[in-house]
Write an enzyme that holds these catalytic residues in place. Structure first.
Site, PDB file in Angstrom:
ATOM      1  N   GLY A   9       0.819  -1.214   0.000  1.00 17.40           N
ATOM      2  CA  GLY A   9       0.000   0.000   0.000  1.00 17.40           C
ATOM      3  C   GLY A   9       0.846   1.255   0.000  1.00 17.40           C
ATOM      4  O   GLY A   9       0.562   2.206   0.718  1.00 17.40           O
ATOM      5  N   ALA A  10       1.874   1.270  -0.855  1.00 18.08           N
ATOM      6  CA  ALA A  10       2.757   2.449  -0.894  1.00 18.08           C
ATOM      7  C   ALA A  10       2.270   3.479  -1.910  1.00 18.08           C
ATOM      8  O   ALA A  10       2.991   4.415  -2.232  1.00 18.08           O
ATOM      9  CB  ALA A  10       4.182   2.016  -1.209  1.00 18.08           C
ATOM     10  N   GLY A  13      -0.801   7.954   1.180  1.00 18.70           N
ATOM     11  CA  GLY A  13      -0.748   8.104   2.629  1.00 18.70           C
ATOM     12  C   GLY A  13       0.578   7.736   3.270  1.00 18.70           C
ATOM     13  O   GLY A  13       1.665   8.106   2.797  1.00 18.70           O
ATOM     14  N   GLY A  15       2.188   4.854   3.549  1.00 15.69           N
ATOM     15  CA  GLY A  15       3.093   3.994   2.773  1.00 15.69           C
ATOM     16  C   GLY A  15       3.931   4.808   1.804  1.00 15.69           C
ATOM     17  O   GLY A  15       5.152   4.625   1.694  1.00 15.69           O
ATOM     18  N   TYR A 190     -12.552  -2.968  11.205  1.00 20.25           N
ATOM     19  CA  TYR A 190     -11.216  -2.374  11.011  1.00 20.25           C
ATOM     20  C   TYR A 190     -10.407  -2.462  12.305  1.00 20.25           C
ATOM     21  O   TYR A 190      -9.250  -2.883  12.300  1.00 20.25           O
ATOM     22  CB  TYR A 190     -11.367  -0.908  10.576  1.00 20.25           C
ATOM     23  CG  TYR A 190     -10.073  -0.129  10.603  1.00 20.25           C
ATOM     24  CD1 TYR A 190      -9.140  -0.235   9.573  1.00 20.25           C
ATOM     25  CD2 TYR A 190      -9.769   0.718  11.677  1.00 20.25           C
ATOM     26  CE1 TYR A 190      -7.947   0.480   9.610  1.00 20.25           C
ATOM     27  CE2 TYR A 190      -8.577   1.434  11.720  1.00 20.25           C
ATOM     28  CZ  TYR A 190      -7.669   1.314  10.679  1.00 20.25           C
ATOM     29  OH  TYR A 190      -6.485   2.019  10.715  1.00 20.25           O
TER      30      TYR A 190
HETATM   31  P1  NDP Z   1      -4.416   5.158   2.753  1.00 21.20           P
HETATM   32  O1  NDP Z   1      -5.823   4.825   2.383  1.00 21.20           O
HETATM   33  O2  NDP Z   1      -3.834   6.447   2.240  1.00 21.20           O
HETATM   34  O3  NDP Z   1      -3.428   4.005   2.342  1.00 21.20           O
HETATM   35  C1  NDP Z   1      -3.821   2.675   2.342  1.00 21.20           C
HETATM   36  C2  NDP Z   1      -3.067   1.940   1.265  1.00 21.20           C
HETATM   37  O4  NDP Z   1      -3.510   0.573   1.288  1.00 21.20           O
HETATM   38  C3  NDP Z   1      -3.357   2.486  -0.136  1.00 21.20           C
HETATM   39  O5  NDP Z   1      -2.136   2.528  -0.827  1.00 21.20           O
HETATM   40  C4  NDP Z   1      -4.279   1.441  -0.715  1.00 21.20           C
HETATM   41  O6  NDP Z   1      -4.163   1.284  -2.118  1.00 21.20           O
HETATM   42  C5  NDP Z   1      -3.739   0.194  -0.042  1.00 21.20           C
HETATM   43  N1  NDP Z   1      -4.680  -0.928  -0.148  1.00 21.20           N
HETATM   44  C6  NDP Z   1      -5.958  -0.981   0.247  1.00 21.20           C
HETATM   45  N2  NDP Z   1      -6.493  -2.182  -0.081  1.00 21.20           N
HETATM   46  C7  NDP Z   1      -5.513  -2.891  -0.686  1.00 21.20           C
HETATM   47  C8  NDP Z   1      -5.455  -4.171  -1.268  1.00 21.20           C
HETATM   48  N3  NDP Z   1      -6.517  -4.966  -1.329  1.00 21.20           N
HETATM   49  N4  NDP Z   1      -4.286  -4.583  -1.798  1.00 21.20           N
HETATM   50  C9  NDP Z   1      -3.201  -3.776  -1.789  1.00 21.20           C
HETATM   51  N5  NDP Z   1      -3.205  -2.537  -1.267  1.00 21.20           N
HETATM   52  C10 NDP Z   1      -4.357  -2.095  -0.732  1.00 21.20           C
HETATM   53  O7  NDP Z   1      -4.396   5.139   4.353  1.00 21.20           O
HETATM   54  P2  NDP Z   1      -3.221   5.367   5.423  1.00 21.20           P
HETATM   55  O8  NDP Z   1      -1.975   5.761   4.747  1.00 21.20           O
HETATM   56  O9  NDP Z   1      -3.796   6.211   6.477  1.00 21.20           O
HETATM   57  O10 NDP Z   1      -3.070   3.909   6.027  1.00 21.20           O
HETATM   58  C11 NDP Z   1      -1.857   3.208   6.054  1.00 21.20           C
HETATM   59  C12 NDP Z   1      -1.779   2.389   7.324  1.00 21.20           C
HETATM   60  O11 NDP Z   1      -1.761   3.262   8.442  1.00 21.20           O
HETATM   61  C13 NDP Z   1      -2.947   1.438   7.552  1.00 21.20           C
HETATM   62  O12 NDP Z   1      -2.457   0.207   8.027  1.00 21.20           O
HETATM   63  C14 NDP Z   1      -3.766   2.131   8.616  1.00 21.20           C
HETATM   64  O13 NDP Z   1      -4.492   1.191   9.390  1.00 21.20           O
HETATM   65  C15 NDP Z   1      -2.665   2.765   9.412  1.00 21.20           C
HETATM   66  N6  NDP Z   1      -3.033   3.851  10.284  1.00 21.20           N
HETATM   67  C16 NDP Z   1      -3.537   5.012   9.759  1.00 21.20           C
HETATM   68  C17 NDP Z   1      -3.870   6.043  10.611  1.00 21.20           C
HETATM   69  C18 NDP Z   1      -4.435   7.313  10.110  1.00 21.20           C
HETATM   70  O14 NDP Z   1      -4.746   8.160  10.933  1.00 21.20           O
HETATM   71  N7  NDP Z   1      -4.588   7.516   8.820  1.00 21.20           N
HETATM   72  C19 NDP Z   1      -3.633   5.930  12.056  1.00 21.20           C
HETATM   73  C20 NDP Z   1      -3.080   4.673  12.471  1.00 21.20           C
HETATM   74  C21 NDP Z   1      -2.784   3.700  11.609  1.00 21.20           C
HETATM   75  P3  NDP Z   1      -4.863   2.315  -3.164  1.00 21.20           P
HETATM   76  O15 NDP Z   1      -3.956   3.506  -3.215  1.00 21.20           O
HETATM   77  O16 NDP Z   1      -4.876   1.535  -4.429  1.00 21.20           O
HETATM   78  O17 NDP Z   1      -6.218   2.626  -2.644  1.00 21.20           O
END
Ligand code: NDP
Length: 315
Positions: A9-10, A13, A15, A190
């Protein structure tokens, strides 16, 4: 050779911010494991990452076949694997009905937990074989799964119960779609998936740390209230949540700062202790945080490991 880190998921956000932070050091080659190749390519470009610092590989965590194909493709490539970061996640806070992965598991737990569980199990041997002195397997956890915090006490709270839904396959046919066997709730699914993530790292540590020397860690980088994670939330929430986090809870961090924090867990020589759940204080200093009783329950960790093995076809 450059050190090699895989980040799921890079494409957005946290990643992406982590990939960018590591690319800037020029010490790392980043494998961006993403479900949307074009989006990932555009994201890397707009983050100013130079082509020689990254490779994009296709991975859809909502399909176990895709996970297996990704691992096969990687093994054929002969690349080293020094650090694996399980970062991708989906969050469906207002969904009325569950959605499902290719194999028919409820989508949040299926993607965030089961997809990453299979991925990290299949890549464990490659990680073991790396000659990098500080190899690590990292999963992004969350405060929301920890009921020993204020944020973790906002209903619906994480609760895995007696795992009867997980044991039944989370498919909504002959079992509930929720781990605890209760009715579907997207926000809770979640949080439950994040508890599984944090328990999985501790179980990895108990089973493999001593023999392999791999550092197993999870973290909560702070509330990155502006990421796409909240894309399915109602517009008013998306409008107000960042300010609420900035001025009321003071838990807000920018994507840039959160990316630096995760990059630290990947590469900082002082963050090599295994089985730690890292957090950061108001001055952005890292510390070993306490997990809630459920997120550190050894017996539950073992049961989730065994049930998950069955669901992903490893047992
Ligand atoms: P984003 O939605 O920006 O990033 C999530 C990433 O996961 C995206 O790149 C998305 O891909 C990818 N993804 C989703 N489904 C799949 C799949 N089926 N296969 C492959 N990739 C997938 O959210 P965040 O950056 O906020 O989240 C990143 C991590 O941080 C998560 O684990 C979240 O639980 C954690 N987190 C976030 C917080 C926050 O406040 N935002 C706080 C604490 C933890 P695509 O770009 O294609 O949609």
């Amino acid at each position: 050779r450059k050190d090699s880190v895989f980040i799921t998921g890079a494409s957005s956000g946290l990643g992406l911010a982590t990939a960018k932070a590591l690319a800037e050091t020029r010490k790392w080659h980043i494998i961006m494991a993403c479900r949307d190749f074009l989006k990932a390519e555009r994201a890397a470009k707009s983050a100013g990452m130079s082509k020689q610092n990254y490779t994009i590989l296709h991975l859809d965590l909502a399909s176990l076949d895709s996970v297996r194909e990704f691992v096969d493709g990687y093994k054929r490539s002969g690349r080293p694997l020094d650090v694996l970061v399980c970062n991708a996640a989906v969050y469906q806070p207002i969904a009325k009905e569950p959605s499902f992965t290719a194999e028919g598991f409820e989508l949040s737990v299926g993607t965030n937990h089961l997809g990453h569980f299979l991925l990290s199990r299949l890549l464990l041997d490659d990680l073991k074989q790396s000659d990098y002195p500080s190899k690590r397997l990292i999963i992004v956890g969350s405060i929301t799964g920890n009921t020993n915090t204020l944020a973790g006490n906002v209903p619906p709270k994480a609760n895995l119960g007696n795992l009867r839904g997980l044991a039944g396959g989370l498919n909504g046919l002959n079992s509930s779609t929720m781990i605890d066997g209760e009715e579907f709730d997207g926000a809770k699914a979640y949080k439950d998936s994040k508890v599984c993530n944090m328990l999985t790292m501790q179980e990895f540590h108990r089973r493999f740390h001593e023999e392999s020397g791999i550092t197993f860690a999870s973290l909560y980088p702070g509330c990155i209230a502006m990421t796409d994670l909240f894309r399915e939330h109602i517009p008013l929430f998306r409008l107000l949540f960042p300010s609420f986090q900035k001025y009321i809870t003071k838990g807000f961090v920018s994507e840039h700062e959160a990316g630096k924090r995760l990059a630290q867990v990947v590469s900082d020589p002082s963050l090599t202790k295994s089985s730690v759940y890292w957090s950061w204080n108001q001055n952005s200093a890292s510390f070993e945080n306490q997990l809630s009783p459920e997120a550190s329950d050894e017996e539950k960790a073992r049961k989730i490991w065994e049930l998950s093995e069955k669901l992903v076809g490893l047992a």
